[in-house]
Design a protein around this motif. Sequence first.
Motif, PDB file in Angstrom:
ATOM      1  N   PHE A  61       1.919  -8.315 -16.608  1.00 24.32           N
ATOM      2  CA  PHE A  61       1.304  -7.141 -15.988  1.00 24.32           C
ATOM      3  C   PHE A  61       0.745  -7.524 -14.626  1.00 24.32           C
ATOM      4  O   PHE A  61       0.338  -8.668 -14.408  1.00 24.32           O
ATOM      5  CB  PHE A  61       0.174  -6.617 -16.876  1.00 24.32           C
ATOM      6  N   ALA A  62       0.667  -6.550 -13.738  1.00 25.32           N
ATOM      7  CA  ALA A  62       0.149  -6.823 -12.394  1.00 25.32           C
ATOM      8  C   ALA A  62      -1.301  -7.294 -12.448  1.00 25.32           C
ATOM      9  O   ALA A  62      -1.737  -8.080 -11.601  1.00 25.32           O
ATOM     10  CB  ALA A  62       0.271  -5.565 -11.531  1.00 25.32           C
ATOM     11  N   PHE A  63      -2.081  -6.840 -13.453  1.00 22.06           N
ATOM     12  CA  PHE A  63      -3.493  -7.237 -13.481  1.00 22.06           C
ATOM     13  C   PHE A  63      -3.686  -8.749 -13.623  1.00 22.06           C
ATOM     14  O   PHE A  63      -4.754  -9.269 -13.333  1.00 22.06           O
ATOM     15  CB  PHE A  63      -4.287  -6.472 -14.551  1.00 22.06           C
ATOM     16  N   GLU A  64      -2.621  -9.444 -14.043  1.00 23.11           N
ATOM     17  CA  GLU A  64      -2.731 -10.896 -14.154  1.00 23.11           C
ATOM     18  C   GLU A  64      -2.865 -11.550 -12.779  1.00 23.11           C
ATOM     19  O   GLU A  64      -3.181 -12.735 -12.682  1.00 23.11           O
ATOM     20  CB  GLU A  64      -1.526 -11.451 -14.930  1.00 23.11           C
ATOM     21  N   GLU A  65      -2.613 -10.792 -11.725  1.00 22.90           N
ATOM     22  CA  GLU A  65      -2.698 -11.304 -10.348  1.00 22.90           C
ATOM     23  C   GLU A  65      -4.012 -10.946  -9.672  1.00 22.90           C
ATOM     24  O   GLU A  65      -4.217 -11.272  -8.515  1.00 22.90           O
ATOM     25  CB  GLU A  65      -1.598 -10.674  -9.486  1.00 22.90           C
ATOM     26  N   LEU A  66      -4.875 -10.214 -10.369  1.00 19.30           N
ATOM     27  CA  LEU A  66      -6.085  -9.716  -9.708  1.00 19.30           C
ATOM     28  C   LEU A  66      -7.206 -10.750  -9.697  1.00 19.30           C
ATOM     29  O   LEU A  66      -7.210 -11.696 -10.495  1.00 19.30           O
ATOM     30  CB  LEU A  66      -6.558  -8.428 -10.403  1.00 19.30           C
ATOM     31  N   ALA A  67      -8.171 -10.524  -8.806  1.00 23.77           N
ATOM     32  CA  ALA A  67      -9.318 -11.431  -8.694  1.00 23.77           C
ATOM     33  C   ALA A  67     -10.093 -11.428 -10.013  1.00 23.77           C
ATOM     34  O   ALA A  67     -10.244 -10.379 -10.645  1.00 23.77           O
ATOM     35  CB  ALA A  67     -10.226 -10.958  -7.565  1.00 23.77           C
ATOM     36  N   GLY A  68     -10.550 -12.584 -10.431  1.00 17.49           N
ATOM     37  CA  GLY A  68     -11.403 -12.666 -11.617  1.00 17.49           C
ATOM     38  C   GLY A  68     -10.644 -12.505 -12.921  1.00 17.49           C
ATOM     39  O   GLY A  68     -11.259 -12.399 -13.988  1.00 17.49           O
ATOM     40  N   PHE A  69      -9.300 -12.470 -12.871  1.00 22.55           N
ATOM     41  CA  PHE A  69      -8.543 -12.316 -14.112  1.00 22.55           C
ATOM     42  C   PHE A  69      -8.840 -13.509 -15.029  1.00 22.55           C
ATOM     43  O   PHE A  69      -8.765 -14.663 -14.618  1.00 22.55           O
ATOM     44  CB  PHE A  69      -7.037 -12.241 -13.800  1.00 22.55           C
ATOM     45  N   ASP A  70      -9.194 -13.197 -16.267  1.00 22.50           N
ATOM     46  CA  ASP A  70      -9.586 -14.241 -17.214  1.00 22.50           C
ATOM     47  C   ASP A  70      -8.417 -14.470 -18.182  1.00 22.50           C
ATOM     48  O   ASP A  70      -8.269 -13.754 -19.180  1.00 22.50           O
ATOM     49  CB  ASP A  70     -10.852 -13.750 -17.955  1.00 22.50           C
ATOM     50  N   ALA A  71      -7.606 -15.468 -17.863  1.00 25.91           N
ATOM     51  CA  ALA A  71      -6.374 -15.688 -18.638  1.00 25.91           C
ATOM     52  C   ALA A  71      -6.676 -16.022 -20.094  1.00 25.91           C
ATOM     53  O   ALA A  71      -5.955 -15.593 -20.996  1.00 25.91           O
ATOM     54  CB  ALA A  71      -5.557 -16.800 -17.987  1.00 25.91           C
ATOM     55  N   ALA A  72      -7.767 -16.745 -20.329  1.00 23.23           N
ATOM     56  CA  ALA A  72      -8.087 -17.147 -21.711  1.00 23.23           C
ATOM     57  C   ALA A  72      -8.486 -15.921 -22.535  1.00 23.23           C
ATOM     58  O   ALA A  72      -8.048 -15.756 -23.683  1.00 23.23           O
ATOM     59  CB  ALA A  72      -9.217 -18.176 -21.700  1.00 23.23           C
ATOM     60  N   ALA A  73      -9.294 -15.043 -21.928  1.00 23.82           N
ATOM     61  CA  ALA A  73      -9.712 -13.830 -22.655  1.00 23.82           C
ATOM     62  C   ALA A  73      -8.505 -12.924 -22.919  1.00 23.82           C
ATOM     63  O   ALA A  73      -8.407 -12.306 -23.973  1.00 23.82           O
ATOM     64  CB  ALA A  73     -10.773 -13.082 -21.847  1.00 23.82           C
ATOM     65  N   VAL A  77       0.852  -1.198   0.000  1.00 28.43           N
ATOM     66  CA  VAL A  77       0.000   0.000   0.000  1.00 28.43           C
ATOM     67  C   VAL A  77       0.878   1.235   0.000  1.00 28.43           C
ATOM     68  O   VAL A  77       1.861   1.307   0.741  1.00 28.43           O
ATOM     69  CB  VAL A  77      -0.912   0.001   1.263  1.00 28.43           C
ATOM     70  N   GLU A  78       0.547   2.179  -0.841  1.00 34.74           N
ATOM     71  CA  GLU A  78       1.246   3.470  -0.826  1.00 34.74           C
ATOM     72  C   GLU A  78       0.204   4.564  -0.674  1.00 34.74           C
ATOM     73  O   GLU A  78      -0.810   4.537  -1.382  1.00 34.74           O
ATOM     74  CB  GLU A  78       2.025   3.677  -2.130  1.00 34.74           C
ATOM     75  N   ALA A  84       6.312  -5.566   1.550  1.00 31.43           N
ATOM     76  CA  ALA A  84       6.934  -4.387   0.921  1.00 31.43           C
ATOM     77  C   ALA A  84       7.316  -4.642  -0.539  1.00 31.43           C
ATOM     78  O   ALA A  84       7.235  -3.751  -1.372  1.00 31.43           O
ATOM     79  CB  ALA A  84       8.154  -3.964   1.724  1.00 31.43           C
ATOM     80  N   GLY A  85       7.715  -5.867  -0.850  1.00 30.80           N
ATOM     81  CA  GLY A  85       8.186  -6.135  -2.217  1.00 30.80           C
ATOM     82  C   GLY A  85       7.107  -6.667  -3.145  1.00 30.80           C
ATOM     83  O   GLY A  85       7.420  -7.143  -4.248  1.00 30.80           O
ATOM     84  N   ALA A  86       5.830  -6.602  -2.738  1.00 32.16           N
ATOM     85  CA  ALA A  86       4.754  -7.190  -3.554  1.00 32.16           C
ATOM     86  C   ALA A  86       4.647  -6.497  -4.912  1.00 32.16           C
ATOM     87  O   ALA A  86       4.902  -5.293  -5.032  1.00 32.16           O
ATOM     88  CB  ALA A  86       3.436  -7.080  -2.808  1.00 32.16           C
ATOM     89  N   GLU A  87       4.247  -7.255  -5.926  1.00 32.35           N
ATOM     90  CA  GLU A  87       4.094  -6.685  -7.266  1.00 32.35           C
ATOM     91  C   GLU A  87       2.847  -5.793  -7.328  1.00 32.35           C
ATOM     92  O   GLU A  87       2.836  -4.751  -7.975  1.00 32.35           O
ATOM     93  CB  GLU A  87       3.984  -7.831  -8.285  1.00 32.35           C
ATOM     94  N   LEU A  88       1.796  -6.218  -6.617  1.00 36.94           N
ATOM     95  CA  LEU A  88       0.528  -5.476  -6.650  1.00 36.94           C
ATOM     96  C   LEU A  88       0.558  -4.298  -5.692  1.00 36.94           C
ATOM     97  O   LEU A  88       0.892  -4.464  -4.520  1.00 36.94           O
ATOM     98  CB  LEU A  88      -0.604  -6.403  -6.240  1.00 36.94           C
ATOM     99  N   ARG A  89       0.169  -3.141  -6.212  1.00 38.82           N
ATOM    100  CA  ARG A  89       0.166  -1.939  -5.368  1.00 38.82           C
ATOM    101  C   ARG A  89      -1.232  -1.370  -5.262  1.00 38.82           C
ATOM    102  O   ARG A  89      -1.907  -1.176  -6.279  1.00 38.82           O
ATOM    103  CB  ARG A  89       1.044  -0.847  -5.990  1.00 38.82           C
TER     104      ARG A  89
END
Length: 373
Positions: free
Chosen positions: A220-232, A98-99, A131-136
């Motif tokens: 990209f960081a969004f690949e780690e988010l909830a509901g990310f649709d890898a196939a789409a 968190v920043e 502190a070193g997490a990819e997701l901010r």
Amino acid sequence: MTAETGFEIFLTAPPGLEAALAGEARAAGFAVQGESPGGVTVAGGWAEVWRANLVLRGAGRVLLRIGAFRALHLAQLDKRARKFSWADFLRKDKSVRVEATCRASRIYHHRAAAQRVERALREELGAPVEAGAELRVLVRIEDDLCTLSLDTSGVPLHRRGHKQAVGKAPLRETLAALFLRDCGFDGRAPVVDPMCGSGTFVIEAAEIAAGLAPGRARRFAFEELAGFDAAAWERMKQAHAQPSVTEGFFGYGSDRDAGAVTAAAANAERAGVARLTRFERLAVSDARAPEGPPGLVMVNPPYGGRIGNKKLLYALYGALGKTLLEGFSGWRVGLVTSEPGLARATGLPFAAPGPVVAHGGLKMRLYRAGPLS
Ligand SMILES: C[S@@+](CC[C@H](N)C(=O)[O-])C[C@H]1O[C@@H](n2cnc3c(N)ncnc32)[C@H](O)[C@@H]1O
């Protein structure tokens, strides 16, 4: 704000180039809502978030606004952060950081604000905060309004994912792309950079000409988010992986530094544009216009304060101007430098310079000249 009704998506821009980025976003079909210092707001759902990361050459990051609430004091921030529906966006098995920033607000202690949100993420969502997490998660408190955003890019977007070798003072790819755009480059004319360093201008130009998406080779960081649709996401990348036919473009880079030339060629190879580019070792005064129709000279010579000695720089800019005036008739010129005096030393007929752009502690501007006589 939901994925269906459209998010507010903030594209960060190099300060000074907000209008150029807005132009790029519009041209790429994004619904631009407005420009503000440091970026451009567009509306859209997840598809636009992904596509912005994939295709926009000038955006530094793609931030997704996920919520906003008023917070007059830390206890209120704590309560509202705990109630926020984090699980709509974040996964509890992925670490986050968190920043926070505070401005003109009763909550003025950014570390304390970040701690409240970190605690909510840990205790309500169950996600590890590291502190070193990819997701901010970005918390901005302004005029007592707390805005929550996610950085969906992760590693900044100027890291295209294929440039390993860099020279002494490389230009950021995002900046190079926007400067090319400001020079009216549309991928259909040759580009020459006689001080090419690691080849940023020539490689960006080649990618534009070949229709290659800047984000094609990275995560990209969004690949780690909830509901990310890898196939789409895979389908979207495939749909943008149909290179266009390049007509009229070829990129020529030269530099007097042998290491820079080797690095530029290696970068072009990794970017998949080696067949559209040529790099050679040459002093600027020996540069000649290639055969064929004229195009654009795009150059970012050394500047004072960073590399080189200022007096010698005046002579170098003079030599560049002389070479272009004598050998590049019909070519347009885009020159990026931090010193108006150095731009003048070229003797080139520049129009009024573009906006001041902050880059690596320097204030740079783009100087453009129309077709040289
Ligand atoms: C600011 S850097 C260019 C960086 C480049 N745009 C990039 O993104 O990597 C300036 C370049 O000018 C080159 N240079 C300096 N004097 C030169 C000369 N007389 N002839 C050709 N190149 C020269 C340097 O070797 C350096 O690579």
